[in-house]
Design an enzyme around this catalytic site. Structure first.
Site, PDB file in Angstrom:
ATOM      1  N   GLY A  13       0.841  -1.211   0.000  1.00 15.87           N
ATOM      2  CA  GLY A  13       0.000   0.000   0.000  1.00 15.87           C
ATOM      3  C   GLY A  13       0.865   1.245   0.000  1.00 15.87           C
ATOM      4  O   GLY A  13       1.868   1.306   0.707  1.00 15.87           O
ATOM      5  N   ARG A  74       1.232  -5.106  -5.345  1.00 15.85           N
ATOM      6  CA  ARG A  74       1.486  -6.342  -4.603  1.00 15.85           C
ATOM      7  C   ARG A  74       1.700  -7.407  -5.669  1.00 15.85           C
ATOM      8  O   ARG A  74       0.868  -7.542  -6.566  1.00 15.85           O
ATOM      9  CB  ARG A  74       0.303  -6.664  -3.684  1.00 15.85           C
ATOM     10  CG  ARG A  74       0.083  -5.562  -2.632  1.00 15.85           C
ATOM     11  CD  ARG A  74      -0.937  -5.930  -1.578  1.00 15.85           C
ATOM     12  NE  ARG A  74      -0.908  -4.959  -0.490  1.00 15.85           N
ATOM     13  CZ  ARG A  74      -1.816  -4.005  -0.284  1.00 15.85           C
ATOM     14  NH1 ARG A  74      -2.848  -3.892  -1.097  1.00 15.85           N
ATOM     15  NH2 ARG A  74      -1.700  -3.170   0.722  1.00 15.85           N
ATOM     16  N   ASP A 105       5.591  -4.964   6.185  1.00 17.46           N
ATOM     17  CA  ASP A 105       6.082  -6.302   6.535  1.00 17.46           C
ATOM     18  C   ASP A 105       6.187  -7.251   5.333  1.00 17.46           C
ATOM     19  O   ASP A 105       7.179  -7.957   5.176  1.00 17.46           O
ATOM     20  CB  ASP A 105       5.119  -6.955   7.542  1.00 17.46           C
ATOM     21  CG  ASP A 105       5.581  -6.707   8.966  1.00 17.46           C
ATOM     22  OD1 ASP A 105       6.714  -6.233   9.141  1.00 17.46           O
ATOM     23  OD2 ASP A 105       4.798  -6.999   9.893  1.00 17.46           O
ATOM     24  N   THR A 127       4.298   2.615   5.623  1.00 21.79           N
ATOM     25  CA  THR A 127       2.894   2.188   5.691  1.00 21.79           C
ATOM     26  C   THR A 127       2.172   3.085   6.685  1.00 21.79           C
ATOM     27  O   THR A 127       2.743   3.446   7.710  1.00 21.79           O
ATOM     28  CB  THR A 127       2.735   0.715   6.127  1.00 21.79           C
ATOM     29  OG1 THR A 127       1.372   0.496   6.537  1.00 21.79           O
ATOM     30  CG2 THR A 127       3.627   0.315   7.287  1.00 21.79           C
ATOM     31  N   ASP A 129      -0.034   2.179   8.631  1.00 18.83           N
ATOM     32  CA  ASP A 129      -0.575   1.395   9.746  1.00 18.83           C
ATOM     33  C   ASP A 129       0.251   1.444  11.037  1.00 18.83           C
ATOM     34  O   ASP A 129      -0.252   1.106  12.107  1.00 18.83           O
ATOM     35  CB  ASP A 129      -0.732  -0.073   9.333  1.00 18.83           C
ATOM     36  CG  ASP A 129      -1.672  -0.239   8.148  1.00 18.83           C
ATOM     37  OD1 ASP A 129      -2.542   0.627   7.961  1.00 18.83           O
ATOM     38  OD2 ASP A 129      -1.525  -1.233   7.413  1.00 18.83           O
ATOM     39  N   ASP A 131       2.442  -0.652  11.914  1.00 17.47           N
ATOM     40  CA  ASP A 131       2.278  -2.022  12.425  1.00 17.47           C
ATOM     41  C   ASP A 131       3.541  -2.875  12.314  1.00 17.47           C
ATOM     42  O   ASP A 131       3.466  -4.096  12.324  1.00 17.47           O
ATOM     43  CB  ASP A 131       1.131  -2.724  11.677  1.00 17.47           C
ATOM     44  CG  ASP A 131       1.389  -2.805  10.176  1.00 17.47           C
ATOM     45  OD1 ASP A 131       2.330  -2.154   9.683  1.00 17.47           O
ATOM     46  OD2 ASP A 131       0.656  -3.532   9.482  1.00 17.47           O
ATOM     47  N   ARG A 173      -5.288  -1.998   9.248  1.00 16.02           N
ATOM     48  CA  ARG A 173      -5.212  -3.458   9.090  1.00 16.02           C
ATOM     49  C   ARG A 173      -5.449  -4.117  10.448  1.00 16.02           C
ATOM     50  O   ARG A 173      -6.484  -3.901  11.045  1.00 16.02           O
ATOM     51  CB  ARG A 173      -3.864  -3.858   8.491  1.00 16.02           C
ATOM     52  CG  ARG A 173      -3.935  -5.136   7.677  1.00 16.02           C
ATOM     53  CD  ARG A 173      -2.589  -5.473   7.083  1.00 16.02           C
ATOM     54  NE  ARG A 173      -2.226  -4.596   5.989  1.00 16.02           N
ATOM     55  CZ  ARG A 173      -2.486  -4.859   4.712  1.00 16.02           C
ATOM     56  NH1 ARG A 173      -3.115  -5.950   4.385  1.00 16.02           N
ATOM     57  NH2 ARG A 173      -2.124  -4.035   3.769  1.00 16.02           N
TER      58      ARG A 173
HETATM   59  O1  F6P Z   1      -1.560  -1.159   4.788  1.00 11.14           O
HETATM   60  C1  F6P Z   1      -2.208   0.016   4.449  1.00 11.14           C
HETATM   61  C2  F6P Z   1      -3.673  -0.222   4.261  1.00 11.14           C
HETATM   62  O2  F6P Z   1      -4.282   1.002   3.877  1.00 11.14           O
HETATM   63  C3  F6P Z   1      -4.400  -0.837   5.448  1.00 11.14           C
HETATM   64  O3  F6P Z   1      -4.703   0.114   6.441  1.00 11.14           O
HETATM   65  C4  F6P Z   1      -5.600  -1.443   4.789  1.00 11.14           C
HETATM   66  O4  F6P Z   1      -6.049  -2.550   5.541  1.00 11.14           O
HETATM   67  C5  F6P Z   1      -5.076  -1.898   3.453  1.00 11.14           C
HETATM   68  O5  F6P Z   1      -3.896  -1.157   3.218  1.00 11.14           O
HETATM   69  C6  F6P Z   1      -6.016  -1.697   2.303  1.00 11.14           C
HETATM   70  O6  F6P Z   1      -5.448  -2.295   1.191  1.00 11.14           O
HETATM   71  P1  F6P Z   1      -5.931  -2.022  -0.305  1.00 11.14           P
HETATM   72  O7  F6P Z   1      -5.428  -0.666  -0.710  1.00 11.14           O
HETATM   73  O8  F6P Z   1      -5.301  -3.099  -1.092  1.00 11.14           O
HETATM   74  O9  F6P Z   1      -7.419  -2.053  -0.300  1.00 11.14           O
END
Ligand code: F6P
Length: 322
Positions: A13, A74, A105, A127, A129, A131, A173
């Site tokens: 992300g 990804r 991660d 990120t 998050d 996390d 997340r």
């Molecule tokens: O890791 C960043 C994040 O925005 C999280 O907070 C969320 O769960 C996820 O990515 C959303 O992913 P995507 O952009 O693939 O929907």
């Protein structure tokens, strides 16, 4: 000795401040006399050889921009042993001596695998998050929280005007850090995070009723993405209290926008640190921020660390949100 060639990519992300980190990597690399290649769309760009030589001006006018100018992805193909080998072969063919990976991660697992396949990698935590266990801070966290805070301040205006309850989901997340910090900053009546199991009656309804008795008429409940279920929660709150309730999911708006000063500075420091490691021939490290210092850890050790939730801060939030 031949010129060292390094590559940089953003993966997973996007997060505000990634551009500032890219700028730092390019400028620090060139300062050390290296050639720096920008890889487009994360590990996919390594697999496809989608990379280009950057110069000092390639990263002009990006420090204040959200997103990532190298794009991100990804990559399912890279997540296979064959994919890692293909990417490592591509790096060798291009003469790449090391890679800086800006992401979370999942991206660091890729960086570890690529290092094991012979291409030294350094991870920079990017990120929203916050996390990643080895670091107290990840690039993008501050901007995302400030964006969430601003949005919830706006919600408060309408929530207050109608004597309502707003149940707001913020991202993160499986991590409750964005929820905890923004919950404190907006004066939420309850903050629900995945790290602390909650009881609906005790932790939501009774808290609302207690503050109602002392004159409170509108309520903000912050719910971390890792808890979820805001529609259901809003319905149940309305059913139990009679207070009109609405659910709001802030969503990806939290990932965009111009990075805050904190994110720009942290990204710059971490990006520079990553290049210093590669310059010394060191790989398989994750850059981290601990006790006000930029440090680094072995990627495997970093991935094995357990995140510690700030329960003291959570308890403080509960004490003052009555
Ligand atoms: O890791 C960043 C994040 O925005 C999280 O907070 C969320 O769960 C996820 O990515 C959303 O992913 P995507 O952009 O693939 O929907």
């Amino acid at each position: 000795m031949s010129t060292k060639k390094i590559a940089v990519l953003t993966s997973g992300g996007d997060a505000p401040g990634m551009n500032a980190a890219l700028r730092a990597v390019v400028r620090a690399g060139i300062s050390y006399g290296m050639e720096v290649y920008g890889v487009r769309r994360g590990y996919n760009g390594l697999l496809n050889g989608d990379m280009f030589l950057m110069n000092l001006r390639s990263v002009s006018d990006i420090i204040h921009r959200g997103g990532t100018f190298l794009y991100t992805a990804r990559s399912p193909e890279f997540n296979t042993p064959e994919g890692v080998k293909k990417a490592a072969d591509k790096c060798r063919a291009m003469g790449i001596d090391g890679v800086v990976v800006i992401g979370g991660d999942g991206s660091f697992r890729g960086a570890r695998d690529l290092t094991n396949a012979g291409i030294p990698c350094i991870g920079v935590p990017g990120t929203i998050d916050n996390d990643i266990a080895c670091t107290e801070y990840t690039v993008g966290f501050d901007t995302a929280m400030n964006t969430a805070m601003e949005m919830i301040d706006r919600l408060r205006d309408t929530t207050e005007s109608h004597d309502r309850c707003s149940v707001v989901e913020v991202m993160g997340r499986r991590c409750g850090d964005i929820a905890l910090q923004t919950g404190i900053a907006v004066g939420a009546t309850a903050i629900l995070v995945p790290e602390v199991p909650y009881d609906f009656e005790r932790d939501v309804i009774q808290r609302m009723k207690f503050t109602q008795v002392t004159g409170k008429k509108h309520f903000i409940i912050i719910v971390a993405e890792g808890v979820g279920g805001v529609d259901e929660l809003a319905k149940n709150i309305q059913a139990q209290t009679g207070i009109e309730s609405r659910a709001t999911v802030l969503g990806h708006v939290q990932r965009g926008g111009s990075p805050t000063l904190r994110d720009r500075v942290m990204a710059s420091r971490m990006g520079d640190h990553a290049v210093q490691l590669l310059e010394k021939g060191i790989g398989n490290r994750v850059v981290a921020f601990r006790e006000s210092k930029v440090v680094d850890f072995d990627i495997t050790e970093a991935l094995d660390m357990k995140r510690v939730f700030d329960k003291e801060l959570y308890d403080m939030a509960l004490r003052i949100s009555i």
